[in-house]
Write a protein that holds these residues in place. Structure first.
Motif, mmCIF file in Angstrom:
data_model
loop_
_atom_site.group_PDB
_atom_site.id
_atom_site.type_symbol
_atom_site.label_atom_id
_atom_site.label_comp_id
_atom_site.label_asym_id
_atom_site.label_seq_id
_atom_site.Cartn_x
_atom_site.Cartn_y
_atom_site.Cartn_z
ATOM 1 N N VAL A 1 0.914 -1.341 -0.015
ATOM 2 C CA VAL A 1 0.238 0.252 -0.008
ATOM 3 C C VAL A 1 1.037 1.289 0.007
ATOM 4 O O VAL A 1 0.380 2.152 -0.557
ATOM 5 C CB VAL A 1 -0.968 0.050 1.169
ATOM 6 C CG1 VAL A 1 -1.505 1.504 1.313
ATOM 7 C CG2 VAL A 1 -2.024 -1.157 1.112
ATOM 8 N N ASP A 2 1.924 1.177 0.792
ATOM 9 C CA ASP A 2 2.778 2.497 0.630
ATOM 10 C C ASP A 2 3.416 2.586 -0.538
ATOM 11 O O ASP A 2 3.878 3.851 -0.846
ATOM 12 C CB ASP A 2 3.882 2.213 1.911
ATOM 13 C CG ASP A 2 3.194 2.115 3.302
ATOM 14 O OD1 ASP A 2 2.600 3.065 3.779
ATOM 15 O OD2 ASP A 2 3.097 1.066 3.955
ATOM 16 N N TYR A 3 4.024 1.428 -1.164
ATOM 17 C CA TYR A 3 4.726 1.366 -2.492
ATOM 18 C C TYR A 3 3.787 2.200 -3.575
ATOM 19 O O TYR A 3 4.101 3.106 -4.040
ATOM 20 C CB TYR A 3 4.998 0.257 -2.909
ATOM 21 C CG TYR A 3 5.512 -0.088 -4.518
ATOM 22 C CD1 TYR A 3 6.659 0.683 -4.626
ATOM 23 C CD2 TYR A 3 4.652 -0.094 -5.355
ATOM 24 C CE1 TYR A 3 7.059 0.566 -6.092
ATOM 25 C CE2 TYR A 3 4.917 -0.137 -6.619
ATOM 26 C CZ TYR A 3 6.038 0.150 -7.030
ATOM 27 O OH TYR A 3 6.435 0.284 -8.244
ATOM 28 N N ASP A 4 2.559 1.753 -3.300
ATOM 29 C CA ASP A 4 1.331 2.393 -4.463
ATOM 30 C C ASP A 4 1.283 3.797 -4.252
ATOM 31 O O ASP A 4 1.188 4.389 -4.925
ATOM 32 C CB ASP A 4 0.019 1.366 -4.267
ATOM 33 C CG ASP A 4 0.298 -0.022 -4.631
ATOM 34 O OD1 ASP A 4 1.296 -0.258 -5.396
ATOM 35 O OD2 ASP A 4 -0.626 -0.774 -4.541
ATOM 36 N N LYS A 5 1.325 4.036 -2.844
ATOM 37 C CA LYS A 5 0.880 5.518 -2.451
ATOM 38 C C LYS A 5 2.198 6.434 -2.712
ATOM 39 O O LYS A 5 1.918 7.734 -3.360
ATOM 40 C CB LYS A 5 0.372 5.556 -0.902
ATOM 41 C CG LYS A 5 0.039 6.827 -0.731
ATOM 42 C CD LYS A 5 -0.696 6.795 0.708
ATOM 43 C CE LYS A 5 -0.945 8.188 1.054
ATOM 44 N NZ LYS A 5 -1.365 8.088 2.643
ATOM 45 N N PHE A 6 3.441 5.950 -2.424
ATOM 46 C CA PHE A 6 4.311 6.798 -2.618
ATOM 47 C C PHE A 6 5.528 6.490 -3.473
ATOM 48 O O PHE A 6 6.358 7.479 -3.823
ATOM 49 C CB PHE A 6 5.209 6.728 -1.059
ATOM 50 C CG PHE A 6 4.247 7.293 -0.032
ATOM 51 C CD1 PHE A 6 3.830 8.723 0.300
ATOM 52 C CD2 PHE A 6 4.027 6.316 0.957
ATOM 53 C CE1 PHE A 6 2.999 9.098 1.190
ATOM 54 C CE2 PHE A 6 3.217 6.564 1.988
ATOM 55 C CZ PHE A 6 2.676 7.902 2.166
ATOM 56 N N CYS A 7 5.632 5.406 -4.170
ATOM 57 C CA CYS A 7 6.455 5.098 -4.990
ATOM 58 C C CYS A 7 6.383 4.505 -6.292
ATOM 59 O O CYS A 7 7.373 3.708 -7.121
ATOM 60 C CB CYS A 7 7.672 4.261 -4.202
ATOM 61 S SG CYS A 7 8.383 5.017 -2.629
ATOM 62 N N ALA A 8 5.144 4.547 -6.694
ATOM 63 C CA ALA A 8 4.468 3.605 -7.719
ATOM 64 C C ALA A 8 5.401 3.932 -9.281
ATOM 65 O O ALA A 8 5.340 3.200 -9.815
ATOM 66 C CB ALA A 8 3.036 4.181 -8.008
ATOM 67 N N GLY A 9 5.893 5.231 -9.285
ATOM 68 C CA GLY A 9 6.583 5.539 -10.458
ATOM 69 C C GLY A 9 8.041 4.967 -10.547
ATOM 70 O O GLY A 9 8.789 5.104 -11.426
ATOM 71 N N ILE A 10 8.287 4.165 -9.485
ATOM 72 C CA ILE A 10 9.831 3.915 -9.248
ATOM 73 C C ILE A 10 9.920 2.487 -9.795
ATOM 74 O O ILE A 10 9.008 1.464 -9.229
ATOM 75 C CB ILE A 10 10.241 3.783 -7.825
ATOM 76 C CG1 ILE A 10 10.213 5.028 -7.178
ATOM 77 C CG2 ILE A 10 11.888 3.232 -7.592
ATOM 78 C CD1 ILE A 10 10.968 6.091 -7.789
ATOM 79 N N ALA A 11 10.688 2.227 -10.778
ATOM 80 C CA ALA A 11 10.958 0.909 -11.400
ATOM 81 C C ALA A 11 11.889 0.051 -10.480
ATOM 82 O O ALA A 11 12.740 0.562 -9.978
ATOM 83 C CB ALA A 11 11.950 1.215 -12.760
ATOM 84 N N PRO A 12 11.654 -1.225 -10.469
ATOM 85 C CA PRO A 12 12.449 -2.360 -9.415
ATOM 86 C C PRO A 12 14.121 -2.357 -10.083
ATOM 87 O O PRO A 12 14.326 -2.279 -11.114
ATOM 88 C CB PRO A 12 11.677 -3.589 -9.600
ATOM 89 C CG PRO A 12 10.615 -3.290 -10.532
ATOM 90 C CD PRO A 12 10.566 -2.051 -11.151
ATOM 91 N N GLY A 13 14.707 -2.563 -9.052
ATOM 92 C CA GLY A 13 16.371 -2.793 -9.347
ATOM 93 C C GLY A 13 17.102 -1.966 -8.494
ATOM 94 O O GLY A 13 16.733 -0.563 -8.635
ATOM 95 N N GLY A 14 17.989 -2.625 -8.088
ATOM 96 C CA GLY A 14 19.045 -1.575 -7.557
ATOM 97 C C GLY A 14 18.752 -0.994 -6.259
ATOM 98 O O GLY A 14 19.548 -0.105 -5.846
ATOM 99 N N GLY A 15 17.779 -1.523 -5.574
ATOM 100 C CA GLY A 15 17.386 -1.197 -4.231
ATOM 101 C C GLY A 15 16.812 0.149 -4.400
ATOM 102 O O GLY A 15 16.519 0.961 -3.419
ATOM 103 N N LYS A 16 16.117 0.638 -5.443
ATOM 104 C CA LYS A 16 15.443 2.001 -5.797
ATOM 105 C C LYS A 16 14.216 2.075 -4.922
ATOM 106 O O LYS A 16 13.812 3.291 -4.379
ATOM 107 C CB LYS A 16 15.260 2.313 -7.345
ATOM 108 C CG LYS A 16 16.428 2.508 -7.971
ATOM 109 C CD LYS A 16 16.484 2.861 -9.493
ATOM 110 C CE LYS A 16 16.268 1.650 -10.227
ATOM 111 N NZ LYS A 16 16.096 1.516 -11.623
ATOM 112 N N ILE A 17 13.320 0.986 -4.824
ATOM 113 C CA ILE A 17 12.212 0.921 -4.321
ATOM 114 C C ILE A 17 12.570 1.312 -2.620
ATOM 115 O O ILE A 17 11.687 1.867 -2.259
ATOM 116 C CB ILE A 17 11.378 -0.367 -4.658
ATOM 117 C CG1 ILE A 17 10.914 -0.266 -6.134
ATOM 118 C CG2 ILE A 17 10.398 -0.307 -3.568
ATOM 119 C CD1 ILE A 17 10.213 -1.433 -6.342
ATOM 120 N N ILE A 18 13.460 0.281 -2.134
ATOM 121 C CA ILE A 18 13.474 0.581 -0.798
ATOM 122 C C ILE A 18 14.240 1.989 -0.551
ATOM 123 O O ILE A 18 13.771 2.479 0.611
ATOM 124 C CB ILE A 18 14.776 -0.632 -0.152
ATOM 125 C CG1 ILE A 18 14.249 -2.044 -0.545
ATOM 126 C CG2 ILE A 18 15.269 -0.395 1.269
ATOM 127 C CD1 ILE A 18 13.114 -2.419 0.355
#
Length: 72
Positions: free
Chosen positions: A32-49
């Motif tokens: 839910v937090d990812y969808d709300k705050f980081c939805a535009g971030i592509a996975p890989g390289g620790g970018k989502i974390i």
């Protein structure tokens, strides 16, 4: 299924459940937090974390706990 095989299955399932309870999976805990705050971030390289950590003060308690468990 023999009694020994069944007993081994139960032990493995119990251990797996205990490990999961101690170490929450950030993918589920932070969905839910990812969808709300980081939805535009592509996975890989620790970018989502990194994105979630940047928004840490706005995250749910469940997500914060999951992120903290990764640091150990």
């Amino acid at each position: 299924m023999s009694k020994l095989t069944f007993a081994a299955f139960i032990v493995v399932a119990a251990i797996s459940g205990t490990a999961s309870a101690q170490s929450p999976d950030p993918r589920g805990a932070c969905k839910v937090d990812y969808d709300k705050f980081c939805a535009g971030i592509a996975p890989g390289g620790g970018k989502i974390i990194a994105c979630l950590n940047a928004k840490r003060d706005q995250l749910s308690a469940t997500c914060k706990a999951a992120l903290d468990s990764r640091k150990k």
